[in-house]
Design a protein around this motif. Sequence first.
Motif, PDB file in Angstrom:
ATOM      1  N   LYS A 272      47.289 -53.925 -93.272  1.00  0.00           N
ATOM      2  CA  LYS A 272      46.539 -53.715 -94.509  1.00  0.00           C
ATOM      3  C   LYS A 272      45.250 -54.534 -94.510  1.00  0.00           C
ATOM      4  CE  LYS A 272      47.033 -53.922 -99.544  1.00  0.00           C
ATOM      5  NZ  LYS A 272      47.961 -54.261-100.672  1.00  0.00           N
ATOM      6  N   LEU A 273      45.335 -55.791 -94.041  1.00  0.00           N
ATOM      7  CA  LEU A 273      44.144 -56.636 -93.972  1.00  0.00           C
ATOM      8  C   LEU A 273      43.162 -56.100 -92.941  1.00  0.00           C
ATOM      9  CD1 LEU A 273      42.633 -59.224 -94.789  1.00  0.00           C
ATOM     10  CD2 LEU A 273      43.942 -60.431 -93.018  1.00  0.00           C
ATOM     11  N   LEU A 274      43.674 -55.571 -91.836  1.00  0.00           N
ATOM     12  CA  LEU A 274      42.807 -55.047 -90.791  1.00  0.00           C
ATOM     13  C   LEU A 274      41.964 -53.879 -91.292  1.00  0.00           C
ATOM     14  CD1 LEU A 274      42.035 -55.173 -87.766  1.00  0.00           C
ATOM     15  CD2 LEU A 274      43.900 -53.554 -87.328  1.00  0.00           C
TER      16      LEU A 274
ATOM     17  N   PRO B 233      34.914 -61.229 -92.618  1.00  0.00           N
ATOM     18  CA  PRO B 233      34.626 -62.632 -92.951  1.00  0.00           C
ATOM     19  C   PRO B 233      35.389 -63.560 -92.015  1.00  0.00           C
ATOM     20  CG  PRO B 233      36.119 -61.661 -94.563  1.00  0.00           C
ATOM     21  CD  PRO B 233      35.658 -60.540 -93.685  1.00  0.00           C
ATOM     22  N   LEU B 234      35.005 -64.813 -92.011  1.00  0.00           N
ATOM     23  CA  LEU B 234      35.563 -65.770 -91.056  1.00  0.00           C
ATOM     24  C   LEU B 234      37.069 -65.923 -91.209  1.00  0.00           C
ATOM     25  CD1 LEU B 234      35.013 -67.686 -88.770  1.00  0.00           C
ATOM     26  CD2 LEU B 234      34.418 -69.461 -90.422  1.00  0.00           C
ATOM     27  N   LEU B 235      37.580 -65.941 -92.439  1.00  0.00           N
ATOM     28  CA  LEU B 235      39.026 -66.067 -92.634  1.00  0.00           C
ATOM     29  C   LEU B 235      39.780 -64.894 -92.027  1.00  0.00           C
ATOM     30  CD1 LEU B 235      39.562 -67.491 -96.243  1.00  0.00           C
ATOM     31  CD2 LEU B 235      39.727 -68.668 -94.044  1.00  0.00           C
ATOM     32  N   LYS B 236      39.221 -63.706 -92.108  1.00  0.00           N
ATOM     33  CA  LYS B 236      39.869 -62.538 -91.522  1.00  0.00           C
ATOM     34  C   LYS B 236      39.892 -62.642 -89.997  1.00  0.00           C
ATOM     35  CE  LYS B 236      39.602 -57.462 -91.444  1.00  0.00           C
ATOM     36  NZ  LYS B 236      38.863 -56.273 -91.948  1.00  0.00           N
ATOM     37  N   ILE B 237      38.807 -63.101 -89.416  1.00  0.00           N
ATOM     38  CA  ILE B 237      38.751 -63.270 -87.963  1.00  0.00           C
ATOM     39  C   ILE B 237      39.781 -64.311 -87.513  1.00  0.00           C
ATOM     40  CG2 ILE B 237      37.298 -64.047 -86.049  1.00  0.00           C
ATOM     41  CD1 ILE B 237      34.893 -62.941 -87.581  1.00  0.00           C
ATOM     42  N   LEU B 238      39.841 -65.439 -88.216  1.00  0.00           N
ATOM     43  CA  LEU B 238      40.795 -66.484 -87.863  1.00  0.00           C
ATOM     44  C   LEU B 238      42.232 -65.997 -88.022  1.00  0.00           C
ATOM     45  CD1 LEU B 238      39.047 -69.583 -89.464  1.00  0.00           C
ATOM     46  CD2 LEU B 238      39.356 -69.133 -87.021  1.00  0.00           C
TER      47      LEU B 238
ATOM     48  N   ILE C   7      37.909 -74.292 -94.867  1.00  0.00           N
ATOM     49  CA  ILE C   7      37.188 -73.223 -95.563  1.00  0.00           C
ATOM     50  C   ILE C   7      37.809 -72.952 -96.930  1.00  0.00           C
ATOM     51  CG2 ILE C   7      36.630 -70.758 -95.475  1.00  0.00           C
ATOM     52  CD1 ILE C   7      36.550 -71.039 -92.409  1.00  0.00           C
ATOM     53  N   ARG C   8      39.127 -72.906 -96.975  1.00  0.00           N
ATOM     54  CA  ARG C   8      39.800 -72.553 -98.233  1.00  0.00           C
ATOM     55  C   ARG C   8      39.665 -73.659 -99.279  1.00  0.00           C
ATOM     56  NH1 ARG C   8      40.385 -69.182-101.947  1.00  0.00           N
ATOM     57  NH2 ARG C   8      42.334 -69.294-103.109  1.00  0.00           N
TER      58      ARG C   8
ATOM     59  N   GLY D 189      35.601 -67.909 -98.076  1.00  0.00           N
ATOM     60  CA  GLY D 189      36.840 -68.601 -98.415  1.00  0.00           C
ATOM     61  C   GLY D 189      37.528 -68.130 -99.663  1.00  0.00           C
ATOM     62  N   GLY D 190      36.994 -67.093-100.333  1.00  0.00           N
ATOM     63  CA  GLY D 190      37.610 -66.601-101.561  1.00  0.00           C
ATOM     64  C   GLY D 190      37.274 -67.496-102.742  1.00  0.00           C
TER      65      GLY D 190
END
Length: 362
Positions: free
Chosen positions: A42-44, A50-55, A108-109, A263-264
Motif C-alpha cells: 500500500k505504501l509502495l 519522500p526520504l521516509l518512504k525510501i528508508l 527525521i520523525r 517527516g510528516g
Amino acid sequence: MSLELPASLDLPPHLSAHKYFFVCTLTVAAWDTLVLSPRTWKLLRTQGWPLLKILYHFMRLFMPIEFTVVGVAFFDTRWSQSACQKFYLFEPICTAILLAAASAVHVIRIHAIYDKSRPVLFALGGVFAAQVVITAVCCAFYRYVPLEQGQGCIAGIKHDWVGIYWVFPTLLYTISFGLALMRSFNSLEQKPLTLWRLMLRDGLNLYGAVWLVNMTNMLFLFIMKPTDESDPVKTIVTSMAAVLTTSMTLRIILSVRGSLAHGGTFSTGSAHTASSRTTHVLSTRSGGGAPTISRAPHTYTLDDIRSKREGEWSQNSVKDDKGVLPIDGSQPEIASPEGDGNIGVKITVDREIGYDVYPHAK
C-alpha cells in the motif's frame, strides 16, 4: 560405551543459547516480513518518494537479507573456519548500515513532530553523526569467534570497549524516546486522553520497545563475562536488537498520518476527525431529460434540517435567498440558480467522524 556427539551438536551452554536465540531472531524477522507485506504494498503505491518512504523500503528488504545470510553461516555445519575469517565482518558492517537507516528515521520523525525545531535537529543530528563514525570504526575491532568445525561462524568483539558500537545508537534512541514522551504529554493540554490512547496514538510503545531492546543489548555487552575466547555470550542479543529496532522503526513510519514528506506532522485529537462537504444540485430539464447533478454555491446543511421540527418540513417548503421551492410536488416559484429554467433541489451533506469521541468497538 558412551556415544560421542559431533561438534555441531556438542555445544557449550552459551553457544547453544546463542543459537536458540538466533532462531527466535529469524522467526521475528520472517513474521515481520509477512505481516507488513500488505502495508508495504500500500505504501509502495502512494505517490512520491519522500526520504521516509525510501528508508522504509530499504530497511524492509535489507534486514531479512542480512540475517538470512548470517543465519546460513551460523547454522551451516559445512562452514569452515578459514571461510569464517573472510566473512565474519559481514554482520557488524551490515548491522551498522541498518542502524544508521533506523536512526535517520528517528531523527527525521522527532524533528518533524517538534515543528522542524533546529535545536532538536542539531542535538539528534550530532548524536547520529557520532553513531555513524563510531560504528564504522568499531567494525575494525570485531573478530571471528574460534568455534570448532561444524559449529558455525559468528563474530565477536576483541575488547570490552568495542561495546561503544551500541552506545551511540542506544543514546540516540533514548533521546528519541524521551522527546516523543515530552511531545505527547504536552499535547494533553490541547486534548485530554487516557494514557493508553495516548500511547497508541503517538506510537510511544514503538519508541519504548526500541529503547528497551538496545539498552538490554548494551548491558549484555558490558556486564556479561565470557568464560574463554570462544564464548559468544556478549553478543547474544545483538542480532535480536537489530531486528527489533528495524521492525519497530518500520512501524513508526507506518504510524505517520498523512504525507511522509519532511517527516510528516504531529497528530493531535483534531487530526482524527475527518470532515467532508459535498454540495450538489439535483435538477430535471424542462425537456424531459434525465436528472443531472451539478455543483451549487449555496447550500443547506443537515444541521439546518435538524433545527426544524418534523411538522414544519411536511407543510412548508425549503426557503432559499433566491425564492421558495415546495417539496409537495406543486409548481415551484423559481428556476434553478444556473438560470437555465431547470427545477432544482440543492443538497449538502456534512460528514464528521470523531474517532476519539466515540469508544472503539471491542
